[in-house]
Design a protein around this motif. Structure first.
Motif, PDB file in Angstrom:
ATOM      1  N   LYS A 100       0.793  -1.236   0.006  1.00 26.41           N
ATOM      2  CA  LYS A 100      -0.140  -0.004   0.048  1.00 26.41           C
ATOM      3  C   LYS A 100       1.027   1.211   0.006  1.00 26.41           C
ATOM      4  N   GLY A 101       0.507   2.260  -0.678  1.00 23.87           N
ATOM      5  CA  GLY A 101       1.077   3.523  -0.816  1.00 23.87           C
ATOM      6  C   GLY A 101       1.498   4.252   0.830  1.00 23.87           C
ATOM      7  N   GLY A 102       2.474   4.780   0.776  1.00 25.28           N
ATOM      8  CA  GLY A 102       2.802   5.296   2.170  1.00 25.28           C
ATOM      9  C   GLY A 102       3.235   4.382   3.309  1.00 25.28           C
ATOM     10  N   VAL A 103       3.463   3.027   3.281  1.00 18.75           N
ATOM     11  CA  VAL A 103       3.820   2.291   4.354  1.00 18.75           C
ATOM     12  C   VAL A 103       5.411   2.072   4.288  1.00 18.75           C
ATOM     13  N   PRO A 109       5.482   0.286  -7.945  1.00 15.43           N
ATOM     14  CA  PRO A 109       4.334   1.052  -7.508  1.00 15.43           C
ATOM     15  C   PRO A 109       3.392   0.516  -6.523  1.00 15.43           C
ATOM     16  N   ALA A 110       2.476   0.968  -5.802  1.00 15.09           N
ATOM     17  CA  ALA A 110       1.408   0.685  -4.824  1.00 15.09           C
ATOM     18  C   ALA A 110       0.804  -0.525  -5.435  1.00 15.09           C
ATOM     19  N   THR A 111       0.095  -1.359  -4.712  1.00 13.34           N
ATOM     20  CA  THR A 111      -0.330  -2.765  -4.981  1.00 13.34           C
ATOM     21  C   THR A 111      -0.963  -2.814  -6.408  1.00 13.34           C
ATOM     22  N   GLY A 112      -2.155  -1.964  -6.611  1.00 13.55           N
ATOM     23  CA  GLY A 112      -2.881  -2.341  -7.778  1.00 13.55           C
ATOM     24  C   GLY A 112      -2.120  -2.277  -9.006  1.00 13.55           C
ATOM     25  N   THR A 151      -5.500  -5.632   4.827  1.00 15.79           N
ATOM     26  CA  THR A 151      -6.163  -6.049   3.849  1.00 15.79           C
ATOM     27  C   THR A 151      -5.909  -5.996   2.427  1.00 15.79           C
ATOM     28  N   GLU A 152      -5.168  -4.950   2.212  1.00 14.68           N
ATOM     29  CA  GLU A 152      -4.325  -4.885   0.782  1.00 14.68           C
ATOM     30  C   GLU A 152      -3.277  -5.736   0.725  1.00 14.68           C
ATOM     31  N   THR A 153      -2.543  -6.286   1.531  1.00 17.61           N
ATOM     32  CA  THR A 153      -1.655  -7.024   1.747  1.00 17.61           C
ATOM     33  C   THR A 153      -2.259  -8.667   1.344  1.00 17.61           C
TER      34      THR A 153
END
Length: 324
Positions: free
Chosen positions: A15-18, A147-150, A202-204
């Motif tokens: 996730k962005g920002g982690v 980049p972030a997940t998606g 959740t995103e992970t």
């Protein structure tokens, strides 16, 4: 299961920002300290690593800048990477002609996943023992700050998509080679960075599912960044809670201590949820046997620093070295 640093390519996302960039940089430091010639790759004309290591001016996109002993960084510019790729397909003249063609530029801008494919082709080239340019250095390990997940999943899927569309020819062949690298558990692996929040966990879990669905792969390692220590026992917490009836500084300190304790407890609950979710996952049909059934989950303590500097980055690298 192969150790994390035994691979040629590590893709870092989350996730962005982690703290993806911080973790990728710390992995680079760790690998370099283990004697591996390592390059950390940034995408989209980013130069955060060079600045972190004290550079006053941003390197040009595509330049492989030395940060420390056995450690380099580069930022992939899709347009420059495309010109390099075209030169390998048809020579410098055709690369200049195609690269300056408004029709071709329109195609690369409009075709879904075209820039992502070009970036992944460049990552593939960095992994190779024989580079496109004869004088180019080779590396033992390539760490991609993805980049972030998606967006990362779309980028990782782009080679397979283009290989299926093109079917034959040099573009299809190159896309297939990149796809094989991303699907090969002996050469590549995937690391997720998260924080102990509901949304990040959740995103992970969604990332794990997406990797299995699109590449038949699994996460190798999950780094939970910024975890708080459990400072108080139950008895100590009860004593602190009784101070809430006090006044002034004592009351404020007691409330702050309870709040930090509750936040740390929430983080531990989310990490437990992550472990349960990973254990509940079943390998998808066609999943690679060398991938772990359950990724290793590591926690990195919160750095109580006003600003992340090289010394703090080295401490994170040391923490990873102890746990990997």
């Amino acid at each position: 299961m192969a150790a994390l640093l035994d691979h040629k390519l590590i893709v870092v996302t989350g996730k962005g920002g982690v703290g993806k960039t911080t973790t990728a940089a710390a992995l680079g430091l760790l690998a370099a300290s283990e004697g591996l010639r390592t390059i950390v790759v940034e995408l989209g004309d980013q130069h955060r690593l060079a600045r972190l290591f004290g550079a006053h001016d941003d390197p040009e996109p595509g330049v492989e800048a030395e940060l420390a002993e056995r450690l380099w960084s580069t930022s992939i510019d899709p347009n420059r990477a495309l010109r390099e790729w075209l030169e390998t397909l048809g020579g410098r003249v055709s690369a200049r002609v195609l690269g300056s063609s408004s029709t071709f530029q329109y195609f690369t801008a409009a075709a879904p996943g075209a820039k992502e494919l070009v970036s992944m082709v460049k990552v593939w080239e960095l992994v190779q023992g024989k580079r496109w340019r004869k004088q180019a250095a080779t590396y033992d390990l390539v760490v991609v700050d993805a980049p972030a997940t998606g967006h990362a999943l779309a980028m990782l899927q782009s080679p397979s998509t283009f290989a299926a569309i093109a079917r034959v020819g040099p573009i299809a062949g190159q896309a297939q080679r990149v796809s094989e690298l991303l699907r090969d558990p002996r050469s590549s692996c995937y690391l997720a960075v998260a924080q102990g929040t509901e949304m990040a966990i959740t995103e992970t879990l969604e990332l794990q599912d997406g990797l299995r669905r699109t590449l038949g792969r699994a996460l190798h390692t999950i780094v939970v960044n910024g975890t708080l220590p459990q400072r108080f026992s139950r008895e100590e917490l009860e004593q602190i809670s009784r101070l809430n009836g006090s006044r002034g500084v004592t009351r404020a300190a007691a409330r702050a201590a309870v709040a930090v304790h509750e936040r740390a407890r929430f983080q531990r609950n989310q990490i437990a949820r992550l472990r349960r979710g990973q254990l509940a996952e079943q390998p998808a049909a066609g999943a690679r046997a060398a991938d772990p059934a359950s990724p290793e989950v590591l926690s990195i303590p919160f750095m109580f620093e006003p600003e992340l500097d090289l010394a703090a980055l080295q401490r994170i690298a040391d923490q990873l070295g102890k746990k990997l």
